[in-house]
Design a protein around this motif. Structure first.
Motif, PDB file in Angstrom:
ATOM      1  N   PHE A 149      48.459 -13.392  56.073  1.00 25.40           N
ATOM      2  CA  PHE A 149      48.205 -11.731  55.612  1.00 25.40           C
ATOM      3  C   PHE A 149      47.391 -11.465  54.781  1.00 25.40           C
ATOM      4  CE2 PHE A 149      50.822  -8.266  53.571  1.00 25.40           C
ATOM      5  CZ  PHE A 149      51.067  -7.012  54.745  1.00 25.40           C
ATOM      6  N   THR A 150      47.374 -11.845  53.733  1.00 28.13           N
ATOM      7  CA  THR A 150      46.623 -12.032  52.263  1.00 28.13           C
ATOM      8  C   THR A 150      44.830 -11.266  53.029  1.00 28.13           C
ATOM      9  OG1 THR A 150      47.902 -12.595  50.916  1.00 28.13           O
ATOM     10  CG2 THR A 150      45.295 -11.981  50.288  1.00 28.13           C
ATOM     11  N   ILE A 151      44.184 -11.836  53.871  1.00 23.01           N
ATOM     12  CA  ILE A 151      42.778 -11.388  54.435  1.00 23.01           C
ATOM     13  C   ILE A 151      42.851 -10.618  54.788  1.00 23.01           C
ATOM     14  CG2 ILE A 151      41.372 -12.605  55.675  1.00 23.01           C
ATOM     15  CD1 ILE A 151      42.087 -15.706  54.861  1.00 23.01           C
TER      16      ILE A 151
ATOM     17  N   HIS B 247      43.142  -8.590  62.751  1.00 23.57           N
ATOM     18  CA  HIS B 247      45.025  -8.336  63.262  1.00 23.57           C
ATOM     19  C   HIS B 247      45.651  -9.377  62.615  1.00 23.57           C
ATOM     20  CE1 HIS B 247      44.267  -6.673  67.164  1.00 23.57           C
ATOM     21  NE2 HIS B 247      43.010  -6.448  66.633  1.00 23.57           N
ATOM     22  N   HIS B 248      46.634  -9.381  62.309  1.00 19.03           N
ATOM     23  CA  HIS B 248      48.201 -10.119  61.903  1.00 19.03           C
ATOM     24  C   HIS B 248      49.351  -9.566  62.428  1.00 19.03           C
ATOM     25  CE1 HIS B 248      49.612 -12.809  59.251  1.00 19.03           C
ATOM     26  NE2 HIS B 248      50.441 -12.125  58.863  1.00 19.03           N
ATOM     27  N   PRO B 249      49.667 -10.204  62.712  1.00 19.44           N
ATOM     28  CA  PRO B 249      49.378 -12.878  62.904  1.00 19.44           C
ATOM     29  C   PRO B 249      48.233 -11.991  63.826  1.00 19.44           C
ATOM     30  CG  PRO B 249      51.326 -11.955  64.590  1.00 19.44           C
ATOM     31  CD  PRO B 249      50.871 -10.959  63.421  1.00 19.44           C
ATOM     32  N   TYR B 250      47.137 -13.005  63.817  1.00 20.40           N
ATOM     33  CA  TYR B 250      45.751 -13.597  64.553  1.00 20.40           C
ATOM     34  C   TYR B 250      46.159 -14.388  65.363  1.00 20.40           C
ATOM     35  CZ  TYR B 250      40.216 -13.344  64.029  1.00 20.40           C
ATOM     36  OH  TYR B 250      39.543 -12.926  64.651  1.00 20.40           O
ATOM     37  N   LYS B 251      45.477 -14.535  66.024  1.00 19.41           N
ATOM     38  CA  LYS B 251      45.515 -14.835  67.564  1.00 19.41           C
ATOM     39  C   LYS B 251      44.897 -15.230  68.304  1.00 19.41           C
ATOM     40  CE  LYS B 251      49.457 -12.451  68.376  1.00 19.41           C
ATOM     41  NZ  LYS B 251      50.730 -11.549  69.760  1.00 19.41           N
TER      42      LYS B 251
ATOM     43  N   THR C  42      19.146  -0.950  55.315  1.00 16.92           N
ATOM     44  CA  THR C  42      19.570  -1.763  53.507  1.00 16.92           C
ATOM     45  C   THR C  42      20.841  -2.725  54.841  1.00 16.92           C
ATOM     46  OG1 THR C  42      21.158   0.260  54.180  1.00 16.92           O
ATOM     47  CG2 THR C  42      19.726   0.229  52.333  1.00 16.92           C
ATOM     48  N   ILE C  43      21.349  -2.722  54.404  1.00 15.80           N
ATOM     49  CA  ILE C  43      22.292  -3.891  55.051  1.00 15.80           C
ATOM     50  C   ILE C  43      23.336  -2.957  54.022  1.00 15.80           C
ATOM     51  CG2 ILE C  43      23.758  -6.070  54.381  1.00 15.80           C
ATOM     52  CD1 ILE C  43      21.371  -6.143  56.294  1.00 15.80           C
ATOM     53  N   SER C  44      24.039  -2.184  55.153  1.00 14.73           N
ATOM     54  CA  SER C  44      25.215  -0.918  55.287  1.00 14.73           C
ATOM     55  C   SER C  44      26.566  -1.410  54.828  1.00 14.73           C
ATOM     56  CB  SER C  44      24.768  -0.138  56.342  1.00 14.73           C
ATOM     57  OG  SER C  44      25.573  -0.262  57.187  1.00 14.73           O
ATOM     58  N   ASN C  45      26.954  -3.010  54.890  1.00 14.18           N
ATOM     59  CA  ASN C  45      28.333  -3.348  55.047  1.00 14.18           C
ATOM     60  C   ASN C  45      27.646  -4.611  54.419  1.00 14.18           C
ATOM     61  OD1 ASN C  45      31.103  -3.539  54.844  1.00 14.18           O
ATOM     62  ND2 ASN C  45      31.041  -4.533  56.362  1.00 14.18           N
ATOM     63  N   LEU C  46      28.139  -5.749  53.890  1.00 13.32           N
ATOM     64  CA  LEU C  46      28.453  -6.830  53.272  1.00 13.32           C
ATOM     65  C   LEU C  46      30.010  -7.149  54.044  1.00 13.32           C
ATOM     66  CD1 LEU C  46      27.350  -9.737  52.544  1.00 13.32           C
ATOM     67  CD2 LEU C  46      27.887  -9.156  50.217  1.00 13.32           C
ATOM     68  N   GLY C  47      30.657  -7.868  54.261  1.00 16.27           N
ATOM     69  CA  GLY C  47      31.854  -8.296  54.932  1.00 16.27           C
ATOM     70  C   GLY C  47      31.645 -10.152  54.404  1.00 16.27           C
ATOM     71  N   TYR C  48      32.956 -10.179  53.981  1.00 14.17           N
ATOM     72  CA  TYR C  48      33.760 -12.201  54.226  1.00 14.17           C
ATOM     73  C   TYR C  48      34.811 -12.080  54.082  1.00 14.17           C
ATOM     74  CZ  TYR C  48      32.895 -10.673  49.392  1.00 14.17           C
ATOM     75  OH  TYR C  48      32.922  -9.741  48.320  1.00 14.17           O
ATOM     76  N   TRP C  49      34.855 -13.526  55.087  1.00 12.76           N
ATOM     77  CA  TRP C  49      36.510 -13.822  53.913  1.00 12.76           C
ATOM     78  C   TRP C  49      36.389 -15.352  54.231  1.00 12.76           C
ATOM     79  CZ3 TRP C  49      38.847 -17.126  57.519  1.00 12.76           C
ATOM     80  CH2 TRP C  49      39.403 -17.134  59.312  1.00 12.76           C
ATOM     81  N   ILE C  50      37.705 -15.972  53.056  1.00 16.98           N
ATOM     82  CA  ILE C  50      37.470 -17.581  53.915  1.00 16.98           C
ATOM     83  C   ILE C  50      38.823 -17.506  53.747  1.00 16.98           C
ATOM     84  CG2 ILE C  50      37.631 -17.375  50.796  1.00 16.98           C
ATOM     85  CD1 ILE C  50      35.183 -20.304  51.596  1.00 16.98           C
ATOM     86  N   GLY C  51      39.295 -18.994  54.404  1.00 16.33           N
ATOM     87  CA  GLY C  51      40.865 -19.596  54.656  1.00 16.33           C
ATOM     88  C   GLY C  51      41.314 -19.790  52.990  1.00 16.33           C
ATOM     89  N   GLU C  52      43.010 -19.761  52.717  1.00 16.82           N
ATOM     90  CA  GLU C  52      43.309 -20.024  51.941  1.00 16.82           C
ATOM     91  C   GLU C  52      43.159 -21.040  51.441  1.00 16.82           C
ATOM     92  OE1 GLU C  52      47.790 -18.704  49.963  1.00 16.82           O
ATOM     93  OE2 GLU C  52      47.263 -18.693  51.732  1.00 16.82           O
TER      94      GLU C  52
ATOM     95  N   VAL D  77      34.905  -3.311  48.776  1.00 19.65           N
ATOM     96  CA  VAL D  77      35.926  -4.376  48.136  1.00 19.65           C
ATOM     97  C   VAL D  77      37.640  -2.903  48.320  1.00 19.65           C
ATOM     98  CG1 VAL D  77      37.034  -6.001  46.638  1.00 19.65           C
ATOM     99  CG2 VAL D  77      34.880  -5.963  47.652  1.00 19.65           C
ATOM    100  N   PHE D  78      38.257  -3.360  48.465  1.00 17.13           N
ATOM    101  CA  PHE D  78      39.320  -2.948  48.148  1.00 17.13           C
ATOM    102  C   PHE D  78      40.418  -3.151  46.448  1.00 17.13           C
ATOM    103  CE2 PHE D  78      40.879  -2.972  53.259  1.00 17.13           C
ATOM    104  CZ  PHE D  78      40.250  -1.602  52.862  1.00 17.13           C
ATOM    105  N   SER D  79      40.476  -1.980  45.918  1.00 18.83           N
ATOM    106  CA  SER D  79      41.128  -2.556  44.089  1.00 18.83           C
ATOM    107  C   SER D  79      41.812  -3.757  44.266  1.00 18.83           C
ATOM    108  CB  SER D  79      41.932  -0.973  43.699  1.00 18.83           C
ATOM    109  OG  SER D  79      42.599  -0.891  44.444  1.00 18.83           O
ATOM    110  N   PRO D  80      42.624  -4.173  44.850  1.00 15.50           N
ATOM    111  CA  PRO D  80      43.662  -5.535  44.644  1.00 15.50           C
ATOM    112  C   PRO D  80      43.385  -6.657  45.275  1.00 15.50           C
ATOM    113  CG  PRO D  80      44.975  -3.731  46.109  1.00 15.50           C
ATOM    114  CD  PRO D  80      43.656  -2.846  46.172  1.00 15.50           C
ATOM    115  N   ASN D  81      41.893  -6.295  45.548  1.00 16.51           N
ATOM    116  CA  ASN D  81      40.864  -7.707  45.979  1.00 16.51           C
ATOM    117  C   ASN D  81      40.674  -8.401  44.915  1.00 16.51           C
ATOM    118  OD1 ASN D  81      39.879  -9.917  47.533  1.00 16.51           O
ATOM    119  ND2 ASN D  81      39.594  -9.088  48.937  1.00 16.51           N
ATOM    120  N   LYS D  82      40.726  -8.516  43.698  1.00 12.21           N
ATOM    121  CA  LYS D  82      40.156  -8.600  42.581  1.00 12.21           C
ATOM    122  C   LYS D  82      39.152 -10.162  42.552  1.00 12.21           C
ATOM    123  CE  LYS D  82      42.680  -5.912  40.106  1.00 12.21           C
ATOM    124  NZ  LYS D  82      42.134  -4.657  39.679  1.00 12.21           N
ATOM    125  N   ALA D  83      39.571 -11.056  43.510  1.00  6.44           N
ATOM    126  CA  ALA D  83      38.801 -12.449  43.733  1.00  6.44           C
ATOM    127  C   ALA D  83      37.539 -11.787  44.465  1.00  6.44           C
ATOM    128  CB  ALA D  83      39.623 -13.350  44.609  1.00  6.44           C
TER     129      ALA D  83
END
Length: 184
Positions: free
Chosen positions: A35-37, A46-50, A98-108, A140-146
């Protein structure tokens, strides 16, 4: 139009980045079903991510590789034991070079180990040296400090804040922070 070879493999000290279709959908689904990701990526995640979400995203990434206006998405693997840990993607803006968007996520299970900073730095290096872009933008959304910490560590600067611009999945209204990094 700039292109990236379909057989590309970027390596860092601890990671290997390859096109997303090198990923097992079940492994991706397992890492992404958090859910946090989902909350911090936005409404299209999506969440849940199927399993069908992972399979569809992997296929879409393959189908759209090198197509104008599409994002190049890389799977991130540990170099030592070839474990899939997350994704990193870049979207090229041909008009502005430009790279107009750099996006990423990593498993908890892999948070807090510096892996994402390593992946971001490698993608930036590739974008500036090989794609020859002049700037990379990340939001980045403001609560996402990491995630903010990852970008600052990788040499990005805050360029602006879009006040109360998004409603997250947890219904919180948040700011979106715009980061930028220029080619040297």
């Amino acid at each position: 139009m700039k292109t990236i070879p379909k057989n590309i493999k970027l390596e860092t000290k601890r990671l290997v980045l390859k096109p997303l279709w090198n990923t097992n959908p079940k492994t991706m689904q397992k890492q992404a079903n958090n859910f946090t990701i989902a909350n911090f990526i936005g409404p299209d995640f999506h969440h849940p991510y199927k399993l069908k979400n992972a399979t569809g995203f992997i296929q879409s990434s393959k189908d759209n590789w090198n197509k104008k206006g599409k994002e190049w998405v890389f799977a991130i693997f540990t170099k030592e034991n070839n474990i899939y840990i997350g994704n990193i993607g870049i979207k090229y803006d041909e008009i502005n070079n430009t790279i107009s968007n750099l996006g990423y996520w990593i498993g908890e299970d892999f948070w807090g180990n510096g892996y994402m900073s390593e992946a971001v730095e490698e993608i930036c290096k590739y974008s500036f040296k090989i794609l020859k872009v002049r700037k990379i933008i990340a939001k980045v959304f403001s609560p996402n400090k990491a995630s903010q910490k990852v970008l600052i560590k990788s040499g990005f600067e805050i360029e602006g804040i879009l006040k109360k611009s998004h409603i997250l999945k947890d219904k919180k209204i948040v700011d979106e922070i715009v980061f930028g990094k220029f080619s040297k």
